[in-house]
Design an enzyme around this catalytic site. Structure first.
Site, PDB file in Angstrom:
ATOM      1  CB  CYS A 230      38.407  83.837 -76.111  1.00  0.00           C
ATOM      2  SG  CYS A 230      37.549  84.208 -74.576  1.00  0.00           S
TER       3      CYS A 230
ATOM      4  NE  ARG B  40      43.458  80.714 -77.591  1.00  0.00           N
ATOM      5  CZ  ARG B  40      44.668  80.885 -77.094  1.00  0.00           C
ATOM      6  NH1 ARG B  40      45.622  80.060 -77.422  1.00  0.00           N
ATOM      7  NH2 ARG B  40      44.932  81.881 -76.280  1.00  0.00           N
TER       8      ARG B  40
ATOM      9  CD1 TRP C 297      36.508  77.980 -71.343  1.00  0.00           C
ATOM     10  CD2 TRP C 297      37.113  79.657 -69.973  1.00  0.00           C
ATOM     11  NE1 TRP C 297      36.693  77.458 -70.083  1.00  0.00           N
ATOM     12  CE2 TRP C 297      37.056  78.457 -69.229  1.00  0.00           C
ATOM     13  CE3 TRP C 297      37.452  80.827 -69.315  1.00  0.00           C
ATOM     14  CZ2 TRP C 297      37.356  78.408 -67.872  1.00  0.00           C
ATOM     15  CZ3 TRP C 297      37.747  80.781 -67.965  1.00  0.00           C
ATOM     16  CH2 TRP C 297      37.704  79.579 -67.254  1.00  0.00           C
TER      17      TRP C 297
ATOM     18  CG  ASN D  45      41.825  85.585 -75.002  1.00  0.00           C
ATOM     19  OD1 ASN D  45      41.265  85.368 -73.927  1.00  0.00           O
ATOM     20  ND2 ASN D  45      42.893  84.915 -75.405  1.00  0.00           N
ATOM     21  N   GLY D  46      40.626  88.132 -72.883  1.00  0.00           N
ATOM     22  CA  GLY D  46      41.278  88.798 -71.754  1.00  0.00           C
ATOM     23  C   GLY D  46      40.262  89.479 -70.872  1.00  0.00           C
TER      24      GLY D  46
ATOM     25  CD  GLU E  92      49.173  64.461 -65.926  1.00  0.00           C
ATOM     26  OE1 GLU E  92      49.074  65.414 -65.140  1.00  0.00           O
ATOM     27  OE2 GLU E  92      48.789  64.524 -67.109  1.00  0.00           O
TER      28      GLU E  92
ATOM     29  CE  LYS F 163      45.583  64.745 -68.152  1.00  0.00           C
ATOM     30  NZ  LYS F 163      46.625  65.668 -68.434  1.00  0.00           N
TER      31      LYS F 163
ATOM     32  CD  GLU G  46      42.636  67.457 -67.518  1.00  0.00           C
ATOM     33  OE1 GLU G  46      42.500  68.684 -67.554  1.00  0.00           O
ATOM     34  OE2 GLU G  46      43.729  66.909 -67.737  1.00  0.00           O
TER      35      GLU G  46
ATOM     36  CG  HIS H 220      49.821  60.410 -42.347  1.00  0.00           C
ATOM     37  ND1 HIS H 220      50.145  60.293 -41.014  1.00  0.00           N
ATOM     38  CD2 HIS H 220      50.869  59.893 -43.032  1.00  0.00           C
ATOM     39  CE1 HIS H 220      51.350  59.748 -40.902  1.00  0.00           C
ATOM     40  NE2 HIS H 220      51.804  59.491 -42.119  1.00  0.00           N
TER      41      HIS H 220
ATOM     42  CE  LYS I 287      46.555  71.548 -75.225  1.00  0.00           C
ATOM     43  NZ  LYS I 287      46.589  70.616 -74.092  1.00  0.00           N
TER      44      LYS I 287
HETATM   45  C1  F6R Z   1      45.689  69.265 -67.863  1.00  0.00           C
HETATM   46  C2  F6R Z   1      46.196  70.461 -68.508  1.00  0.00           C
HETATM   47  C3  F6R Z   1      46.457  71.661 -67.672  1.00  0.00           C
HETATM   48  C4  F6R Z   1      47.732  72.363 -68.160  1.00  0.00           C
HETATM   49  C5  F6R Z   1      47.910  73.694 -67.415  1.00  0.00           C
HETATM   50  C6  F6R Z   1      49.183  74.397 -67.835  1.00  0.00           C
HETATM   51  O1  F6R Z   1      45.499  68.233 -68.764  1.00  0.00           O
HETATM   52  O2  F6R Z   1      46.382  70.487 -69.698  1.00  0.00           O
HETATM   53  O3  F6R Z   1      46.540  71.344 -66.328  1.00  0.00           O
HETATM   54  O4  F6R Z   1      48.814  71.526 -67.951  1.00  0.00           O
HETATM   55  O5  F6R Z   1      46.810  74.520 -67.681  1.00  0.00           O
HETATM   56  O6  F6R Z   1      49.185  74.686 -69.186  1.00  0.00           O
HETATM   57  P1  F6R Z   1      50.533  75.001 -69.947  1.00  0.00           P
HETATM   58  O7  F6R Z   1      51.338  73.755 -69.946  1.00  0.00           O
HETATM   59  O8  F6R Z   1      50.113  75.408 -71.326  1.00  0.00           O
HETATM   60  O9  F6R Z   1      51.202  76.104 -69.178  1.00  0.00           O
END
Ligand code: F6R
Length: 612
Positions: free
Chosen positions: A2, A28, A76, A102-103, A487, A491, A494, A510, A607
C-alpha cells in the site's frame, strides 16, 4: 504494497500535497484510497473504493475541508475486499485518532477479541482497525507517540503506519517494522511517505526509517525513537531523483515512457563506470574490490519476477565471463528451503525497489548461513541497499509503470558490468578483452535507439494487431536469451492478461509443442553461434504444425523462416538480451493497448511487493 503519505505543516493546507503524493504512490496499490485531516472540530475522514480519481471526485463534490495535518493511503487489499469501509484511514469508535497501515498484523484476531470485549466497535474486516483501537485505548492519556509505542509493544507482524490525532496541536506519528517508510523536513513542514517519490516534490533530504523506528513529525523537527522510546540519531540522505522524472510528461503511459528511456538508462548505469585504460569497470560503491572478489567461491542469486529473469542472465554473464559458478533461486523458495551455501558464497539480491519482502528475507537467510551479501538495486536508501555488505546501484531513475522495463534493462547492464569486474579481478579477462567488452557496450546505445524509431514502432503495432486475438503465446529462447523468453511472457501476461508461457526452446518437444496450433503464436528469440541452428529447427517444428511464428533477433536465417520477422541489430552475444527484450516490451505494450487494458496499473498487481 500500500502507499502511505502524511504531513504536518506550519501554514497552508495539506490535502493537495497528500493527493499528489498518493498519485505517485498509486503504483503500490490501487483498489481504494482515503485521507484523514485534523480539522478544528476533530477528525475528517473520506475514503473510497476504486482508483484515486474516485476519491478525488468525492473530495471535490463534498468540498472536503482542508487542514494543517493529515494522513492518506492507497490500498492493495490483504484483509477484507476493497470496499469504502475497508479502505484506510481507520478510526477508533470515538474518532479520536486515524491510522493508515501497510503490512500485516499477525495477531489481529486475538487483539480484536480482547478489544471487542472491552467495548471497541469494529466496522471493517481489516487487521489495521485493531491497531487503531489499540492505539486509541493507549492514547487516552499522554502523547500520541507514547500511545503508539505502547500499542506496538503488543503487536506481532509487519507494518509501516502513520497515525494522526487532531487537537490544538495536531500530532502525526509514524513507525516502521518491515515495509518501507521515509520522512523529510521541508520549509513548509514535515512529510512522510512510503517511498521517496512522494517526498521529492517537497524535499530531497530524506530519512529512511529503519525497522523498529518510531518518528514524531513536527512542523520544524522530526524526533525518532526506538520501540523502547530511546532517542535515535537518524541522518537525512540527499536523493538525486528529480520531481519531473515522477511525471508522465506527454506520454500516454509510464510504461512506454520508461521503455523509451532505456538508451539513457544504459548510459546512466554504465558509462561513468567504464575505464578503458584498465579494460575494467570502476564502481563508485564500496565492496567490489579485487580482494573481495578473489575470495568468492560461488555466487547465489535471489530475486523475484522480472528481477529474477535479470538474475538468469547474470548467471550466464558471470559464469561465461568470470568463470565463477552461480546458483539462482526464487527468493520465495530459497528462504524456506534448507539451502546449502559453501564457504565463500556471495549472495546477490536483484531488486528494483530494494523492498521486496521475499528477496530481503532470502538475503537475510543467506547471511545467517554465512554468506557475504550484495545487491543490484535501483533505490538508494532502500532496505536492501542498507542491509547488504555491498550494493551496485542501477541508476535507472524512478520506475513507476507496474510492469518493469527500464529497471530490468539497467539490471542487465549492471550484471554485464559486474561480470567484467569479477572477470578482471580474478584474471579471467585480460585488459584487452575487457576493453572490447566496454566498447561493445558503448555501441549498444544507438542500436537500442533504432528499436525505438517511429518505423520500428509502427511495425510493432502492425504485428500486435495481427496477434492480439490469438488464444495465447509461447515464448522460446535459448542460452542467454532463455530469460528473455521468460520476461517476454511475463510482460505480456501481466499487462494484457493473455495467456503466455516462456520456455527454454530445447524443452519445447518435452511438452509445450502440444499447444502449437493456428491460434497459438510462438515468439522465438533467435540464437547466436551453435544455438542459432538449434533455434532455427524449433521454428521449423512449430511452423510444420501450423503454428504462427514471430522471430526476434539478429540471426537472418531464423528470421527468414518465420511468419513475422523482427530484426534486431547484431551485437556481442552477452549483450543480445538487452536488445531482444525491447521488441518484446513493445509487443506487450501494444497488445495491451489494443485490448484496452489499464497498462500502468494492471489488475491485482502492485509494484512493490513488501508483504509475503
Ligand atoms: C514485473 C515486475 C515484478 C518485479 C518483482 C520484483 O514486471 O515488476 O515481477 O520484478 O515484483 O520486484 P523488485 O525488483 O522491486 O524486487
Amino acid at each position: 504494497m500500500c502507499g502511505i503519505v502524511g504531513a504536518i505543516l506550519k501554514e497552508g493546507a495539506v490535502l493537495r500535497g497528500m493527493i499528489e503524493g498518493l498519485r505517485v504512490l498509486e503504483y503500490r496499490g490501487y483498489d481504494s484510497s482515503g485521507v484523514a485531516i485534523a480539522g478544528p472540530q476533530g477528525l475528517l475522514v473520506q475514503k473510497k473504493a476504486g482508483r484515486l480519481e474516485e476519491l478525488e471526485n468525492v473530495l471535490a463534490e463534498t468540498q472536503f475541508p482542508d487542514g494543517l495535518a493529515g494522513i492518506g493511503h492507497t490500498r492493495w487489499a490483504t484483509h477484507g475486499p476493497p470496499t469504502d469501509v475497508n479502505a484506510h484511514p481507520h478510526t477508533d469508535t470515538d474518532r479520536t485518532i486515524a491510522v493508515v497501515h501497510n503490512g500485516i498484523i499477525e495477531n489481529y484476531l486475538e487483539l480484536r477479541e480482547e478489544l471487542s470485549a472491552s467495548g471497541s466497535r469494529f466496522l471493517s474486516d481489516t487487521d489495521t482497525e485493531v491497531l487503531t483501537h489499540l492505539i486509541a485505548r493507549e492514547a487516552l492519556e499522554g502523547s500520541l507517540v507514547d500511545a503508539v509505542l505502547r500499542a506496538l509493544g503488543r503487536v506481532r507482524g509487519h507494518y509501516a503506519i502513520a497515525v494522526l490525532r487532531p487537537g490544538a496541536q495536531p500530532e502525526v506519528v509514524c513507525a516502521r517494522h518491515g515495509p518501507p517508510l521515509c520522512i523529510g523536513l521541508s520549509k513548509e513542514g514535515a512529510w512522510l511517505g512510503s517511498d521517496i517519490l512522494a517526498l521529492i516534490p517537497h524535499t530531497r533530504n530524506v530519512i529512511f526509517l529503519e525497522d523498529g523506528d518510531v518518528a514524531e513529525l513536527k512542523v520544524d523537527s522530526i524526533v525518532v525513537r526506538d520501540l523502547e522510546g530511546n532517542l535515535l540519531e537518524r541522518t537525512a540522505q540527499r536523493v538525486d531523483w528529480d520531481a519531473e522524472q515522477v511525471g508522465k510528461g506527454s506520454w500516454p503511459h509510464f510504461m512506454i515512457k520508461e521503455i523509451h528511456e532505456q538508451p539513457d538508462v544504459l548510459a546512466q548505469t554504465a558509462f561513468h563506470r567504464l575505464d578503458d585504460e584498465s579494460g575494467d569497470v570502476k564502481f563508485e560503491e564500496a565492496g567490489w574490490t579485487d580482494e573481495v572478489l578473489q575470495g568468492v567461491e560461488r555466487i547465489q542469486i535471489v530475486a523475484c519476477g522480472t528481477a529474477l529473469h535479470a538474475g538468469y542472465t547474470a548467471r550466464h554473464l558471470i559464469e561465461g565471463l568470470a568463470r565463477v559458478p552461480v546458483d539462482l533461486d526464487f527468493a520465495s523458495e530459497f528462504r524456506y528451503r534448507d539451502p546449502i551455501l559453501v564457504p565463500g558464497t556471495l549472495a546477490i539480491g536483484i531488486s528494483q525497489s530494494g523492498e521486496t519482502a521475499d528477496s530481503l528475507a532470502a538475503l537475510r537467510r543467506a547471511r545467517e548461513l554465512g554468506a557475504r551479501t550484495a545487491c543490484i538495486c535501483n533505490v538508494a536508501g532502500s532496505t536492501m541497499v542498507r542491509e547488504c555488505d555491498a550494493a551496485l546501484m542501477t541508476h535507472a531513475g524512478p520506475e513507476i509503470g507496474v510492469a518493469s522495463t527500464k529497471a530490468f534493462v539497467a539490471q542487465l547492464v549492471a550484471a554485464y558490468l559486474l561480470a567484467i569486474r569479477i572477470g578482471r579481478a580474478r584474471g579471467q579477462l585480460s585488459a584487452d578483452e575487457g576493453r572490447v567488452l566496454l566498447q561493445d557496450l558503448r555501441l549498444l546505445r544507438p542500436k537500442m535507439e533504432s528499436l525505438l524509431s517511429k518505423k520500428f514502432l509502427a511495425r510493432m503495432i502492425e504485428i500486435a494487431e495481427r496477434h492480439r486475438g490469438v488464444k495465447g503465446f509461447l515464448f522460446l529462447g535459448r542460452g542467454i536469451n532463455y530469460p528473455i523468453a521468460l520476461e517476454g511472457a511475463l510482460k505480456l501476461k501481466e499487462i494484457s492478461y493473455m495467456h503466455a508461457e516462456g520456455y527454454a526452446a530445447g524443452e519445447m518437444k518435452h511438452g509445450p509443442i502440444a499447444l502449437v496450433e493456428a491460434w497459438m503464436t510462438t515468439v522465438v528469440i533467435t540464437g547466436h553461434g551453435l544455438l542459432a541452428e538449434k533455434v532455427r529447427s524449433n521454428i521449423e517444428q512449430v511452423r510444420a504444425r501450423g503454428g504462427p511464428v514471430i522471430a526476434v533477433g539478429a540471426d537472418r536465417e531464423s528470421l527468414e523462416l518465420a511468419d513475422e520477422a523482427i530484426e534486431v541489430p547484431d551485437c556481442n552475444e552477452w549483450l543480445s538480451p538487452i536488445l531482444n527484450v525491447i521488441p518484446l516490451q513493445l509487443l506487450s505494450y501494444e497488445v495491451a493497448r489494443l485490448r484496452g487494458c489499464d497498462i500502468d496499473k494492471p489488475r491485482n498487481l502492485a509494484k512493490s511487493v513488501t508483504v509475503e
